[in-house]
Design a protein around this motif. Sequence first.
Motif, mmCIF file in Angstrom:
data_model
loop_
_atom_site.group_PDB
_atom_site.id
_atom_site.type_symbol
_atom_site.label_atom_id
_atom_site.label_comp_id
_atom_site.label_asym_id
_atom_site.label_seq_id
_atom_site.Cartn_x
_atom_site.Cartn_y
_atom_site.Cartn_z
ATOM 1 N N ARG A 37 27.018 16.028 -49.318
ATOM 2 C CA ARG A 37 25.779 15.522 -48.707
ATOM 3 C C ARG A 37 24.610 16.461 -48.976
ATOM 4 N NH1 ARG A 37 28.908 13.921 -43.127
ATOM 5 N NH2 ARG A 37 29.519 11.800 -43.750
ATOM 6 N N PRO A 42 26.647 11.212 -53.525
ATOM 7 C CA PRO A 42 27.071 10.159 -52.611
ATOM 8 C C PRO A 42 28.507 10.381 -52.113
ATOM 9 C CG PRO A 42 26.121 9.216 -54.610
ATOM 10 C CD PRO A 42 26.270 10.694 -54.843
ATOM 11 N N ILE A 44 31.493 8.265 -50.539
ATOM 12 C CA ILE A 44 31.977 6.899 -50.342
ATOM 13 C C ILE A 44 33.310 6.981 -49.636
ATOM 14 C CG2 ILE A 44 32.718 4.768 -51.475
ATOM 15 C CD1 ILE A 44 30.728 5.436 -53.735
ATOM 16 N N HIS A 45 33.410 6.284 -48.517
ATOM 17 C CA HIS A 45 34.623 6.280 -47.715
ATOM 18 C C HIS A 45 35.441 5.047 -48.101
ATOM 19 C CE1 HIS A 45 32.945 9.391 -45.044
ATOM 20 N NE2 HIS A 45 31.799 8.822 -45.390
ATOM 21 N N PRO A 94 31.544 8.415 -41.629
ATOM 22 C CA PRO A 94 30.363 8.170 -42.449
ATOM 23 C C PRO A 94 29.067 8.284 -41.648
ATOM 24 C CG PRO A 94 31.691 6.160 -42.213
ATOM 25 C CD PRO A 94 32.406 7.251 -41.510
ATOM 26 N N GLU A 98 25.981 5.464 -45.552
ATOM 27 C CA GLU A 98 27.079 5.763 -46.482
ATOM 28 C C GLU A 98 27.965 4.532 -46.635
ATOM 29 O OE1 GLU A 98 27.568 10.587 -46.326
ATOM 30 O OE2 GLU A 98 28.899 9.415 -45.037
#
Length: 194
Positions: A37, A42, A44-45, A94, A98
């Motif tokens: 971050r 990025p 990404i979950h 997140p 996100e």
Amino acid sequence: MAKSALLVMDVQQDIVGRFDGDPAYLPRLRGAVDAARAAGTPVIHVVVGFRAGHPEVSPRNKAFGRIAGAVAEGAARGFAPGDPGAAIHPDVAPLDGEIVVTKKRVSAFAGSDLDMVLRAQGVDSLVLAGIATSGVVLSTLRQAADLDFRLTVLEDGCLDGDPEVHRVLTGKVFPGQAEVVRIEEWAAGLSPSA
């Protein structure tokens, strides 16, 4: 210029609860998330999730068929809507904005729109972390390699119930398709976003 994304995979309440042998895991992983971050990479979950009643799950699927069976017997909710065990662990939850991708099988790409999201964002390099090394990480690495993504695996950002399997995968198998590094080393190479 290459654009990377950090995939934080299957770090959901019920899954984390099955792998409690390393109390330092979540703080380490949180360090990777924070570093990404801060650098503007990025995050990404990726989560596993099913519709109510699990219509996506075949009884022929050995792993997921057990989940559907347990749900049918009332023993579990099985990563369906309303299942608190399906929530992303709060230590790596997140932030607003996100992306959260829901998959239907082991690989982060299986039954999800992950490839479309990555291509739309111009991402060509993936950094993989999650639970389990022999599950989502292995399956996602193989499929991502076939899709021509550059790959990095955060060795200590992955967790497996069998330390020997983790060691063999990260030390012998993954290096054939990915750079394998520790979180601290990877984070040190990130440039802070302006």
